[in-house]
Design an enzyme around this catalytic site. Structure first.
Site, PDB file in Angstrom:
ATOM      1  N   ARG A  10      -9.063   1.221   9.425  1.00  0.00           N
ATOM      2  CA  ARG A  10      -8.633  -0.328   9.487  1.00  0.00           C
ATOM      3  C   ARG A  10      -9.772  -1.102  10.281  1.00  0.00           C
ATOM      4  O   ARG A  10      -9.595  -2.319  10.598  1.00  0.00           O
ATOM      5  CB  ARG A  10      -7.331  -0.349  10.076  1.00  0.00           C
ATOM      6  CG  ARG A  10      -6.168  -0.532   9.223  1.00  0.00           C
ATOM      7  CD  ARG A  10      -4.770  -0.151  10.608  1.00  0.00           C
ATOM      8  NE  ARG A  10      -3.622  -1.262   9.948  1.00  0.00           N
ATOM      9  CZ  ARG A  10      -2.960  -0.596   9.310  1.00  0.00           C
ATOM     10  NH1 ARG A  10      -2.436   0.589   9.276  1.00  0.00           N
ATOM     11  NH2 ARG A  10      -1.479  -1.317   9.109  1.00  0.00           N
TER      12      ARG A  10
ATOM     13  N   ARG B 112      11.536  -6.544   4.516  1.00  0.00           N
ATOM     14  CA  ARG B 112      11.144  -4.725   4.474  1.00  0.00           C
ATOM     15  C   ARG B 112      12.174  -4.350   5.609  1.00  0.00           C
ATOM     16  O   ARG B 112      12.455  -4.753   6.648  1.00  0.00           O
ATOM     17  CB  ARG B 112       9.766  -4.809   4.814  1.00  0.00           C
ATOM     18  CG  ARG B 112       9.548  -3.119   4.948  1.00  0.00           C
ATOM     19  CD  ARG B 112       8.182  -3.004   4.659  1.00  0.00           C
ATOM     20  NE  ARG B 112       7.386  -3.013   5.892  1.00  0.00           N
ATOM     21  CZ  ARG B 112       6.104  -2.710   5.927  1.00  0.00           C
ATOM     22  NH1 ARG B 112       5.271  -2.416   4.961  1.00  0.00           N
ATOM     23  NH2 ARG B 112       5.441  -3.046   7.272  1.00  0.00           N
TER      24      ARG B 112
ATOM     25  N   LYS C 147       0.908  -1.190  -0.063  1.00  0.00           N
ATOM     26  CA  LYS C 147      -0.060  -0.024   0.069  1.00  0.00           C
ATOM     27  C   LYS C 147       0.893   1.325  -0.081  1.00  0.00           C
ATOM     28  O   LYS C 147       0.717   2.192  -0.783  1.00  0.00           O
ATOM     29  CB  LYS C 147      -1.020   0.041   1.240  1.00  0.00           C
ATOM     30  CG  LYS C 147      -1.961  -1.106   1.380  1.00  0.00           C
ATOM     31  CD  LYS C 147      -2.856  -0.695   2.387  1.00  0.00           C
ATOM     32  CE  LYS C 147      -2.338  -0.774   3.681  1.00  0.00           C
ATOM     33  NZ  LYS C 147      -1.689  -2.143   4.256  1.00  0.00           N
TER      34      LYS C 147
ATOM     35  N   ARG D 260      11.643  -2.801  11.042  1.00  0.00           N
ATOM     36  CA  ARG D 260      10.630  -2.395  11.926  1.00  0.00           C
ATOM     37  C   ARG D 260      10.400  -3.449  12.971  1.00  0.00           C
ATOM     38  O   ARG D 260      10.420  -4.762  12.550  1.00  0.00           O
ATOM     39  CB  ARG D 260       9.383  -2.204  11.431  1.00  0.00           C
ATOM     40  CG  ARG D 260       9.366  -1.047  10.602  1.00  0.00           C
ATOM     41  CD  ARG D 260       8.264  -0.793   9.482  1.00  0.00           C
ATOM     42  NE  ARG D 260       6.880  -1.039   9.995  1.00  0.00           N
ATOM     43  CZ  ARG D 260       5.885  -0.627   9.312  1.00  0.00           C
ATOM     44  NH1 ARG D 260       5.908  -0.282   8.335  1.00  0.00           N
ATOM     45  NH2 ARG D 260       4.580  -1.225   9.684  1.00  0.00           N
TER      46      ARG D 260
ATOM     47  N   ARG E 296      -0.107  -9.846  13.147  1.00  0.00           N
ATOM     48  CA  ARG E 296      -0.499  -8.657  12.393  1.00  0.00           C
ATOM     49  C   ARG E 296      -1.566  -9.146  11.390  1.00  0.00           C
ATOM     50  O   ARG E 296      -2.695  -8.404  11.184  1.00  0.00           O
ATOM     51  CB  ARG E 296       0.327  -7.785  11.969  1.00  0.00           C
ATOM     52  CG  ARG E 296       1.155  -6.936  12.942  1.00  0.00           C
ATOM     53  CD  ARG E 296       2.183  -6.291  12.289  1.00  0.00           C
ATOM     54  NE  ARG E 296       2.025  -5.350  11.345  1.00  0.00           N
ATOM     55  CZ  ARG E 296       2.958  -5.072  10.328  1.00  0.00           C
ATOM     56  NH1 ARG E 296       4.315  -5.399  10.284  1.00  0.00           N
ATOM     57  NH2 ARG E 296       2.736  -4.094   9.434  1.00  0.00           N
TER      58      ARG E 296
HETATM   59  P1  AMP Z   1       1.414   0.531   8.918  1.00  0.00           P
HETATM   60  O1  AMP Z   1       2.689   1.325   8.596  1.00  0.00           O
HETATM   61  O2  AMP Z   1       0.282   1.007   8.091  1.00  0.00           O
HETATM   62  O3  AMP Z   1       1.593  -0.984   8.656  1.00  0.00           O
HETATM   63  O4  AMP Z   1       1.085   0.788  10.449  1.00  0.00           O
HETATM   64  C1  AMP Z   1       1.866   0.401  11.387  1.00  0.00           C
HETATM   65  C2  AMP Z   1       1.201   0.166  12.579  1.00  0.00           C
HETATM   66  O5  AMP Z   1       0.545   1.480  12.821  1.00  0.00           O
HETATM   67  C3  AMP Z   1      -0.080  -0.938  12.644  1.00  0.00           C
HETATM   68  O6  AMP Z   1       0.133  -2.416  12.664  1.00  0.00           O
HETATM   69  C4  AMP Z   1      -0.903  -0.237  13.882  1.00  0.00           C
HETATM   70  O7  AMP Z   1      -0.318  -0.878  15.004  1.00  0.00           O
HETATM   71  C5  AMP Z   1      -0.664   1.153  13.940  1.00  0.00           C
HETATM   72  N1  AMP Z   1      -1.718   1.745  12.791  1.00  0.00           N
HETATM   73  C6  AMP Z   1      -1.585   2.458  11.693  1.00  0.00           C
HETATM   74  N2  AMP Z   1      -2.915   2.792  11.088  1.00  0.00           N
HETATM   75  C7  AMP Z   1      -3.584   2.299  12.102  1.00  0.00           C
HETATM   76  C8  AMP Z   1      -5.127   2.365  12.237  1.00  0.00           C
HETATM   77  N3  AMP Z   1      -5.814   2.805  11.016  1.00  0.00           N
HETATM   78  N4  AMP Z   1      -5.769   1.848  13.105  1.00  0.00           N
HETATM   79  C9  AMP Z   1      -4.904   1.473  14.228  1.00  0.00           C
HETATM   80  N5  AMP Z   1      -3.884   1.196  14.467  1.00  0.00           N
HETATM   81  C10 AMP Z   1      -2.901   1.915  13.100  1.00  0.00           C
END
Ligand code: AMP
Length: 209
Positions: free
Chosen positions: A88, A122, A13, A153, A164
């Site tokens: 989400r 990654r 994404k 990460r 996840r």
């Molecule tokens: P991402 O970089 O989009 O994979 O986000 C990393 C982490 O941030 C996720 O695994 C969640 O812990 C948190 N996070 C990001 N976006 C959201 C969201 N819309 N709702 C809840 N947690 C979020």
């Protein structure tokens, strides 16, 4: 044009939203990136978010919704945006639908084995936040964009990846049906190279390359 990029963690994404942002002149809003920048600053939101993120859990809806609402008030989103990683949950999707109009929801799809491969390879730049896959790096410790250090990460470690993906299935996958019923969902299988996937994406957006 206001877009949502939906799909499991690791599907690409962020990468595709970054490319689409440049090509279409839209602003990419990544909730994960915003949270990580708060973590880097060490402020209250960063401290709260850090433990959820490292455990592979979602940050609470109320926190995320307020954060996105604030971001959507800024001037640069007026000409259109791409939401990457938001909504989400159904609670987030309902809050969003009351705040703005969404033109298209693009559901990016990929088998879980490939997702696990992408996530575990990654690496993220500690400085510019750029994301790269090991297989494309000349030096796996150096950012090819700004030459600062790359790191893995914590939430890309194998045990957290599995969790996840479970959380995604339980809480985010229902959004596919939610947007299908609203009538603005398109599905794109992203099993090709980055360029092939981007070209498919432009196709569904009706844009000639
Ligand atoms: P991402 O970089 O989009 O994979 O986000 C990393 C982490 O941030 C996720 O695994 C969640 O812990 C948190 N996070 C990001 N976006 C959201 C969201 N819309 N709702 C809840 N947690 C979020």
């Amino acid at each position: 044009m206001n877009l949502i990029f939906l799909g499991p963690p690791g599907v690409g994404k962020g990468t595709l939203a970054g490319m689409a942002q440049e090509r279409l002149g839209l602003v990419k809003i990544s909730t994960g990136d915003i949270l990580r920048s708060h973590i880097r600053k060490g402020d209250a939101l960063g401290k709260l978010a850090q433990r959820y993120i490292e455990d592979g859990e979602f940050v609470p809806d109320s926190v995320i919704i307020d954060m996105v609402k604030d971001r959507l008030q800024e001037d640069d989103v007026k000409n259109g945006f791409i939401l990457d990683g938001f909504p989400r949950t159904l609670v987030q999707a309902n809050a969003l639908s009351q705040a703005v109009n969404i033109d298209m929801v693009i559901d990016l799809e990929l088998e879980s084995e490939l997702i696990i491969k992408r996530l575990s390879g990654r690496r993220v730049c500690v400085s510019c936040g750029g994301t790269f896959h090991l297989s494309l790096l000349a030096d796996e410790k150096v950012c090819p964009t700004c030459w600062n250090a790359l790191e893995q990460r914590k939430d890309d470690m194998p045990e957290t990846i599995a969790h996840r993906l479970e959380v995604y299935e339980e809480q985010t996958a229902p959004l596919i049906e939610y947007y299908r019923e609203k009538g603005n969902l398109v599905e794109v299988k992203v099993d090709g190279s980055i360029e092939e996937n981007f070209s498919k994406l432009l196709g569904v957006l009706g844009i000639n390359e």
